[in-house]
Design a protein around this motif. Structure first.
Motif, PDB file in Angstrom:
ATOM      1  N   MET A  12       0.889  -1.305   0.102  1.00  0.00           N
ATOM      2  CA  MET A  12       0.062   0.051   0.100  1.00  0.00           C
ATOM      3  C   MET A  12       0.878   1.155   0.002  1.00  0.00           C
ATOM      4  N   HIS A  13       0.466   1.981  -0.900  1.00  0.00           N
ATOM      5  CA  HIS A  13       1.187   3.556  -0.710  1.00  0.00           C
ATOM      6  C   HIS A  13       0.876   4.299   0.628  1.00  0.00           C
ATOM      7  N   VAL A  14       1.844   4.275   1.561  1.00  0.00           N
ATOM      8  CA  VAL A  14       1.534   4.994   2.491  1.00  0.00           C
ATOM      9  C   VAL A  14       2.474   6.263   2.709  1.00  0.00           C
ATOM     10  N   PRO A  15       1.867   7.643   2.681  1.00  0.00           N
ATOM     11  CA  PRO A  15       2.630   8.881   2.894  1.00  0.00           C
ATOM     12  C   PRO A  15       3.639   8.703   4.129  1.00  0.00           C
ATOM     13  N   PHE A  16       4.794   9.345   4.068  1.00  0.00           N
ATOM     14  CA  PHE A  16       5.630   9.241   5.135  1.00  0.00           C
ATOM     15  C   PHE A  16       5.067   9.869   6.321  1.00  0.00           C
ATOM     16  N   GLY A  17       5.065   9.076   7.372  1.00  0.00           N
ATOM     17  CA  GLY A  17       4.534   9.685   8.815  1.00  0.00           C
ATOM     18  C   GLY A  17       3.050   9.434   8.655  1.00  0.00           C
ATOM     19  N   HIS A  18       2.533   8.834   8.064  1.00  0.00           N
ATOM     20  CA  HIS A  18       1.001   8.526   7.968  1.00  0.00           C
ATOM     21  C   HIS A  18       0.787   7.202   8.418  1.00  0.00           C
ATOM     22  N   ILE A  19      -0.627   6.908   8.863  1.00  0.00           N
ATOM     23  CA  ILE A  19      -0.994   5.588   8.906  1.00  0.00           C
ATOM     24  C   ILE A  19      -2.524   5.570   8.245  1.00  0.00           C
ATOM     25  N   VAL A  20      -2.597   4.390   7.214  1.00  0.00           N
ATOM     26  CA  VAL A  20      -3.539   4.114   6.520  1.00  0.00           C
ATOM     27  C   VAL A  20      -4.544   3.320   7.143  1.00  0.00           C
ATOM     28  N   ALA A  21      -5.773   3.771   7.737  1.00  0.00           N
ATOM     29  CA  ALA A  21      -6.531   2.979   8.383  1.00  0.00           C
ATOM     30  C   ALA A  21      -7.821   2.358   7.706  1.00  0.00           C
ATOM     31  N   ASN A  22      -8.279   1.130   8.111  1.00  0.00           N
ATOM     32  CA  ASN A  22      -9.261   0.451   7.362  1.00  0.00           C
ATOM     33  C   ASN A  22     -10.567   1.478   8.001  1.00  0.00           C
ATOM     34  N   GLU A  23     -11.494   1.655   6.983  1.00  0.00           N
ATOM     35  CA  GLU A  23     -12.667   2.419   7.261  1.00  0.00           C
ATOM     36  C   GLU A  23     -13.442   2.109   8.404  1.00  0.00           C
ATOM     37  N   LYS A  24     -13.393   0.755   8.889  1.00  0.00           N
ATOM     38  CA  LYS A  24     -14.213   0.265   9.903  1.00  0.00           C
ATOM     39  C   LYS A  24     -13.855   0.947  11.185  1.00  0.00           C
ATOM     40  N   TRP A  25     -12.695   1.512  11.387  1.00  0.00           N
ATOM     41  CA  TRP A  25     -12.011   2.014  12.566  1.00  0.00           C
ATOM     42  C   TRP A  25     -12.461   3.522  12.852  1.00  0.00           C
ATOM     43  N   ARG A  26     -12.898   4.109  11.694  1.00  0.00           N
ATOM     44  CA  ARG A  26     -13.256   5.497  11.702  1.00  0.00           C
ATOM     45  C   ARG A  26     -14.355   5.750  12.962  1.00  0.00           C
ATOM     46  N   GLY A  27     -13.850   6.734  14.006  1.00  0.00           N
ATOM     47  CA  GLY A  27     -14.642   6.980  15.088  1.00  0.00           C
ATOM     48  C   GLY A  27     -14.481   6.265  16.310  1.00  0.00           C
ATOM     49  N   SER A  28     -13.526   5.284  16.231  1.00  0.00           N
ATOM     50  CA  SER A  28     -13.334   4.221  17.183  1.00  0.00           C
ATOM     51  C   SER A  28     -12.479   4.999  18.195  1.00  0.00           C
ATOM     52  N   GLN A  29     -12.403   4.203  19.473  1.00  0.00           N
ATOM     53  CA  GLN A  29     -11.412   4.915  20.520  1.00  0.00           C
ATOM     54  C   GLN A  29     -10.045   4.702  19.927  1.00  0.00           C
ATOM     55  N   LEU A  30      -9.754   3.587  19.352  1.00  0.00           N
ATOM     56  CA  LEU A  30      -8.509   3.578  18.893  1.00  0.00           C
ATOM     57  C   LEU A  30      -8.208   4.451  17.909  1.00  0.00           C
ATOM     58  N   ALA A  31      -8.862   4.955  17.013  1.00  0.00           N
ATOM     59  CA  ALA A  31      -8.455   5.995  16.064  1.00  0.00           C
ATOM     60  C   ALA A  31      -8.680   7.357  16.746  1.00  0.00           C
ATOM     61  N   GLN A  32      -9.433   7.566  17.659  1.00  0.00           N
ATOM     62  CA  GLN A  32      -9.297   8.951  18.368  1.00  0.00           C
ATOM     63  C   GLN A  32      -7.911   9.082  19.153  1.00  0.00           C
ATOM     64  N   GLY A  33      -7.414   7.743  19.814  1.00  0.00           N
ATOM     65  CA  GLY A  33      -6.347   7.836  20.432  1.00  0.00           C
ATOM     66  C   GLY A  33      -4.880   8.369  19.689  1.00  0.00           C
ATOM     67  N   MET A  34      -5.040   8.061  18.326  1.00  0.00           N
ATOM     68  CA  MET A  34      -4.047   8.519  17.109  1.00  0.00           C
ATOM     69  C   MET A  34      -4.240   9.870  16.660  1.00  0.00           C
ATOM     70  N   GLN A  35      -5.350  10.412  16.668  1.00  0.00           N
ATOM     71  CA  GLN A  35      -5.619  11.553  15.847  1.00  0.00           C
ATOM     72  C   GLN A  35      -4.927  12.823  16.767  1.00  0.00           C
ATOM     73  N   GLY A  36      -4.384  13.786  16.149  1.00  0.00           N
ATOM     74  CA  GLY A  36      -3.732  14.649  16.713  1.00  0.00           C
ATOM     75  C   GLY A  36      -2.186  14.366  16.942  1.00  0.00           C
ATOM     76  N   LYS A  37      -1.939  13.135  17.007  1.00  0.00           N
ATOM     77  CA  LYS A  37      -0.459  12.677  17.202  1.00  0.00           C
ATOM     78  C   LYS A  37       0.067  12.062  15.859  1.00  0.00           C
ATOM     79  N   ILE A  38      -0.792  11.627  14.938  1.00  0.00           N
ATOM     80  CA  ILE A  38      -0.156  10.981  13.668  1.00  0.00           C
ATOM     81  C   ILE A  38      -1.179  11.296  12.676  1.00  0.00           C
ATOM     82  N   LYS A  39      -0.883  11.401  11.487  1.00  0.00           N
ATOM     83  CA  LYS A  39      -1.948  11.594  10.482  1.00  0.00           C
ATOM     84  C   LYS A  39      -2.416  10.155  10.114  1.00  0.00           C
ATOM     85  N   LEU A  40      -3.972  10.103   9.961  1.00  0.00           N
ATOM     86  CA  LEU A  40      -4.552   9.063   9.895  1.00  0.00           C
ATOM     87  C   LEU A  40      -5.529   9.212   8.438  1.00  0.00           C
TER      88      LEU A  40
END
Length: 215
Positions: A12-40
């Motif tokens: 998968m092409h992943v921009p430097f310093g980013h994480i590409v996440a499965n759409e099913k994790w949108r709005g999850s506690q896991l995704a919220q814990g990463m937002q603001g600290k790394i680009k999702l």
């Protein structure tokens, strides 16, 4: 986002310093814990992968509910393991409810498939661990002496707790291991002789067995 294979197990092409996440994790506690600290970046159709850390490195996440429900997660792990294009890291929610099921997933993941498995107590802890894994891949400590010293002395709490749960390690030996091997990748690739110098022969054998597939 280009480069995703039709079966979800290709690079998968992943921009430097980013994480590409499965759409099913949108709005999850896991995704919220990463937002603001790394680009999702959220993408559809990533099955069986949950998170891409880089073009060839990914996270397969097993929730408490999946672990308790049975062996449905195994098919996802096998698909990634059988792909020669991806390096999969398995993150498992090891909670009071799912603890009794953990030995089975540990045996299947580590011994049968030869994959790295990291236990976490919650999605918030997992978010810290995943950020740490991304930072390990995007930093170049060999070119930054200050960063190398800092990483040798200070371990992320989530990473420390994961290493503590490796059989034979515990709270005393985990910091010693992380001072010598400051990342999961380095620890999983360490030889028995290298491990013995840090934690002694008995613990070294158990740590090495945890990360390697018996032949």
């Amino acid at each position: 986002m280009e480069g995703n294979a039709p079966d979800g197990t290709g690079p998968m092409h992943v921009p430097f310093g980013h994480i590409v996440a499965n759409e099913k994790w949108r709005g999850s506690q896991l995704a919220q814990g990463m937002q603001g600290k790394i680009k999702l970046v959220f993408e559809d159709g990533l099955t069986p992968v949950d998170f891409y850390l880089s073009g060839k490195s990914c996270i397969l996440y097993i929730t408490e509910a999946e672990l308790v429900a049975g062996n449905g997660y195994r098919k996802r792990l096998v698909r990634v393991r059988n792909s020669n294009k991806l390096q999969g890291i398995v993150v498992v929610e090891k909670t009071q409810m799912s603890e009794q099921y953990f030995p089975a997933v540990q045996k299947f993941t580590v011994l049968d498939l030869g994959m790295v498995l990291l236990p976490v107590a919650s999605q918030m802890e997992a978010s810290c661990l995943i950020i740490q894994l991304v930072q390990e891949q995007t930093r170049e400590p060999s070119k930054n002496p200050f960063l190398r010293k800092k990483r040798a002395l200070v371990s992320e709490p989530a990473l420390l707790r994961s290493v503590q749960q490796i059989p034979g390690v515990g709270k005393v030996k985990a910091p010693l291991l992380l001072q010598r091997f400051p990342s999961i990748q380095q620890l999983s690739n360490a030889s028995i002789r290298e491990l013995e110098a840090v934690v002694g022969p008995a613990a070294a054998q158990r740590v090495h067995a945890f990360f390697t597939q018996p032949r």
